[in-house]
Design a protein around this motif. Structure first.
Motif, PDB file in Angstrom:
ATOM      1  N   LEU A  30      58.797  43.971  39.661  1.00  0.00           N
ATOM      2  CA  LEU A  30      58.076  43.794  40.917  1.00  0.00           C
ATOM      3  C   LEU A  30      57.800  42.327  41.242  1.00  0.00           C
ATOM      4  N   ASP A  31      57.541  41.504  40.239  1.00  0.00           N
ATOM      5  CA  ASP A  31      57.259  40.094  40.532  1.00  0.00           C
ATOM      6  C   ASP A  31      58.464  39.420  41.184  1.00  0.00           C
ATOM      7  N   GLN A  32      59.669  39.860  40.816  1.00  0.00           N
ATOM      8  CA  GLN A  32      60.887  39.320  41.438  1.00  0.00           C
ATOM      9  C   GLN A  32      61.086  39.879  42.841  1.00  0.00           C
ATOM     10  N   VAL A  33      60.721  41.134  43.036  1.00  0.00           N
ATOM     11  CA  VAL A  33      60.765  41.737  44.379  1.00  0.00           C
ATOM     12  C   VAL A  33      59.871  40.939  45.329  1.00  0.00           C
ATOM     13  N   LEU A  34      58.683  40.589  44.871  1.00  0.00           N
ATOM     14  CA  LEU A  34      57.749  39.845  45.718  1.00  0.00           C
ATOM     15  C   LEU A  34      58.308  38.478  46.079  1.00  0.00           C
ATOM     16  N   GLN A  35      58.957  37.808  45.137  1.00  0.00           N
ATOM     17  CA  GLN A  35      59.604  36.525  45.445  1.00  0.00           C
ATOM     18  C   GLN A  35      60.708  36.691  46.474  1.00  0.00           C
ATOM     19  N   LEU A  36      61.474  37.772  46.334  1.00  0.00           N
ATOM     20  CA  LEU A  36      62.540  38.039  47.299  1.00  0.00           C
ATOM     21  C   LEU A  36      61.946  38.330  48.681  1.00  0.00           C
ATOM     22  N   TRP A  37      60.843  39.082  48.706  1.00  0.00           N
ATOM     23  CA  TRP A  37      60.194  39.393  49.984  1.00  0.00           C
ATOM     24  C   TRP A  37      59.578  38.161  50.631  1.00  0.00           C
ATOM     25  N   ASP A  38      59.121  37.193  49.833  1.00  0.00           N
ATOM     26  CA  ASP A  38      58.665  35.925  50.421  1.00  0.00           C
ATOM     27  C   ASP A  38      59.781  35.369  51.311  1.00  0.00           C
ATOM     28  N   PHE A  39      60.978  35.392  50.772  1.00  0.00           N
ATOM     29  CA  PHE A  39      62.159  34.878  51.463  1.00  0.00           C
ATOM     30  C   PHE A  39      62.491  35.729  52.699  1.00  0.00           C
ATOM     31  N   LEU A  40      62.464  37.058  52.545  1.00  0.00           N
ATOM     32  CA  LEU A  40      62.807  37.953  53.653  1.00  0.00           C
ATOM     33  C   LEU A  40      61.783  37.879  54.779  1.00  0.00           C
ATOM     34  N   LEU A  41      60.509  37.790  54.438  1.00  0.00           N
ATOM     35  CA  LEU A  41      59.475  37.687  55.469  1.00  0.00           C
ATOM     36  C   LEU A  41      59.548  36.337  56.178  1.00  0.00           C
ATOM     37  N   ALA A  42      59.978  35.318  55.459  1.00  0.00           N
ATOM     38  CA  ALA A  42      60.076  33.988  56.061  1.00  0.00           C
ATOM     39  C   ALA A  42      61.295  33.848  56.967  1.00  0.00           C
ATOM     40  N   PHE A  43      62.409  34.460  56.580  1.00  0.00           N
ATOM     41  CA  PHE A  43      63.663  34.205  57.287  1.00  0.00           C
ATOM     42  C   PHE A  43      64.301  35.438  57.929  1.00  0.00           C
ATOM     43  N   GLY A  44      63.784  36.621  57.652  1.00  0.00           N
ATOM     44  CA  GLY A  44      64.306  37.817  58.309  1.00  0.00           C
ATOM     45  C   GLY A  44      64.831  38.859  57.349  1.00  0.00           C
ATOM     46  N   VAL A  45      64.477  40.118  57.612  1.00  0.00           N
ATOM     47  CA  VAL A  45      64.877  41.195  56.703  1.00  0.00           C
ATOM     48  C   VAL A  45      66.383  41.449  56.746  1.00  0.00           C
ATOM     49  N   HIS A  46      67.056  40.970  57.783  1.00  0.00           N
ATOM     50  CA  HIS A  46      68.512  41.130  57.848  1.00  0.00           C
ATOM     51  C   HIS A  46      69.196  40.509  56.629  1.00  0.00           C
ATOM     52  N   LEU A  47      68.553  39.485  56.057  1.00  0.00           N
ATOM     53  CA  LEU A  47      69.150  38.788  54.916  1.00  0.00           C
ATOM     54  C   LEU A  47      69.187  39.645  53.661  1.00  0.00           C
ATOM     55  N   ASN A  48      68.456  40.761  53.667  1.00  0.00           N
ATOM     56  CA  ASN A  48      68.518  41.652  52.508  1.00  0.00           C
ATOM     57  C   ASN A  48      69.945  42.134  52.249  1.00  0.00           C
ATOM     58  N   VAL A  49      70.711  42.352  53.305  1.00  0.00           N
ATOM     59  CA  VAL A  49      72.112  42.782  53.138  1.00  0.00           C
ATOM     60  C   VAL A  49      72.869  41.758  52.294  1.00  0.00           C
ATOM     61  N   LEU A  50      72.642  40.480  52.571  1.00  0.00           N
ATOM     62  CA  LEU A  50      73.310  39.425  51.800  1.00  0.00           C
ATOM     63  C   LEU A  50      72.727  39.313  50.398  1.00  0.00           C
ATOM     64  N   CYS A  51      71.450  39.671  50.250  1.00  0.00           N
ATOM     65  CA  CYS A  51      70.847  39.668  48.911  1.00  0.00           C
ATOM     66  C   CYS A  51      71.446  40.772  48.039  1.00  0.00           C
ATOM     67  N   VAL A  52      71.810  41.887  48.634  1.00  0.00           N
ATOM     68  CA  VAL A  52      72.482  42.954  47.877  1.00  0.00           C
ATOM     69  C   VAL A  52      73.880  42.494  47.471  1.00  0.00           C
ATOM     70  N   ILE A  53      74.573  41.839  48.398  1.00  0.00           N
ATOM     71  CA  ILE A  53      75.899  41.290  48.073  1.00  0.00           C
ATOM     72  C   ILE A  53      75.763  40.266  46.947  1.00  0.00           C
ATOM     73  N   ALA A  54      74.717  39.456  46.994  1.00  0.00           N
ATOM     74  CA  ALA A  54      74.488  38.460  45.941  1.00  0.00           C
ATOM     75  C   ALA A  54      74.353  39.131  44.575  1.00  0.00           C
ATOM     76  N   GLN A  55      73.646  40.265  44.535  1.00  0.00           N
ATOM     77  CA  GLN A  55      73.509  40.998  43.271  1.00  0.00           C
ATOM     78  C   GLN A  55      74.865  41.515  42.789  1.00  0.00           C
ATOM     79  N   LEU A  56      75.698  41.947  43.723  1.00  0.00           N
ATOM     80  CA  LEU A  56      77.055  42.379  43.363  1.00  0.00           C
ATOM     81  C   LEU A  56      77.854  41.220  42.775  1.00  0.00           C
ATOM     82  N   LEU A  57      77.727  40.058  43.404  1.00  0.00           N
ATOM     83  CA  LEU A  57      78.486  38.899  42.939  1.00  0.00           C
ATOM     84  C   LEU A  57      78.021  38.448  41.550  1.00  0.00           C
ATOM     85  N   LEU A  58      76.739  38.623  41.273  1.00  0.00           N
ATOM     86  CA  LEU A  58      76.214  38.253  39.948  1.00  0.00           C
ATOM     87  C   LEU A  58      76.734  39.173  38.844  1.00  0.00           C
TER      88      LEU A  58
END
Length: 296
Positions: free
Chosen positions: A215-243
């Motif tokens: 959850l602490d990592q989810v909150l860090q990710l949400w800091d980013f999504l709330l700041a720049f837009g939830v649309h970026l979550n799609v790219l965050c999922v792709i990032a997890q795939l690339l990792l």
């Protein structure tokens, strides 16, 4: 995280109160821009536990917290879909001990009941319990969590909580298109195994990655999504795939790996997502930006 970073955040957060009195919209926007830049470059320091709730309220533009309004919704009791809510709430972040210690199920049920009574054209749908969870965990009070959650749903991702989950399905289609552009080889391999984003990425898109611990990592990710837009979550999922790309490409049955994503690591995921933004064609990125809230 250094004390100086926390001080910088606190200094910036002290500005909107004074600015709002003068109603200087340009200055408010300038302050929000600086805040977003600090979130991206520094992250929100954990040393001061009051920072994240204050920052989230500023990013969501939650200025008023009328307790009486929330209590009015709560006083109406169970909403018409209470049974559906209760079918989901007991398993919300069920494996996270810290969440369970801080957020009781009755708090989650009450908030979701109140949201349905608030209406504004919404009812309870699958995944809403998980989207509410970070707000109840982060905010100092249930009232603050309610108004932040409501503003978030109504303005940031209204199409994600339609009965048809229209925004979620559009996000999954966009995930396939974006992955095909940024990594055609990985996309082709997954498709050769009959794996589309609808099959392996539905929970991650539906919950904006809140289903992937810790959850602490989810909150860090949400800091980013709330700041720049939830649309970026799609790219965050792709990032997890690339990792996890090498393991996926080497697996004869990649769905076994994709059924449960590895523990979330917010900083590398955000770093890759930001890079992907630069790589995508403008037209595709514009579609991505609009998909959580703009009806086609």
């Amino acid at each position: 995280m250094s004390t100086s970073v926390a001080h910088s955040f606190n200094k910036l957060l002290s500005q909107p109160k004074a600015i709002s009195k003068s109603r200087a919209t340009g200055e408010i926007e300038d302050g929000a821009t600086k805040l977003r830049r600090m979130i991206l470059v520094e992250g929100i320091p954990s040393a001061d536990p009051t920072l994240r709730p204050r920052i989230w309220k500023i990013l969501l533009r939650v200025n008023e917290l009328p307790t009486d309004t929330y209590l009015h919704y709560v006083s109406r009791g169970p909403c018409q879909v209470r049974e559906k809510i209760r079918n989901d709430t007991f398993r919300t972040l069920a494996t996270d001990k810290g969440f369970k210690e801080r957020v009781r199920e009755d708090m989650l049920v009450r908030l979701l009941d109140a949201f349905v009574w608030r209406s504004h054209g919404f009812t309870y749908v699958q995944g809403m319990n998980v989207l509410a969870a970070p707000f109840l965990y982060t905010m100092p009070s249930e009232v603050e969590a309610f108004f932040c959650f409501s503003k978030f749903i109504e303005e940031s991702c209204p199409l994600y909580v339609q009965p048809t989950l229209e925004g979620v399905h559009r996000g999954l289609k966009l995930l396939d298109r974006c992955l095909q552009f940024v990594d055609p080889e990985l996309f082709g391999y997954l498709r050769s195994k009959n794996l589309s984003a609808e099959i392996y990425a539905f929970p991650s898109v539906l919950t904006l990655c809140a289903c992937t611990p810790p959850l602490d990592q989810v909150l860090q990710l949400w800091d980013f999504l709330l700041a720049f837009g939830v649309h970026l979550n799609v790219l965050c999922v792709i990032a997890q795939l690339l990792l996890m790309r090498d393991e996926v490409m080497a697996s004869a049955s990649p769905m076994r790996l994709l059924r449960t994503f590895p523990p979330l690591e917010a900083l590398p995921v955000i770093g890759i997502a930001v890079t992907l933004v630069r790589d995508l064609p403008t037209e595709l990125y514009e579609e991505l930006v609009k998909h959580p809230f703009e009806v086609q």
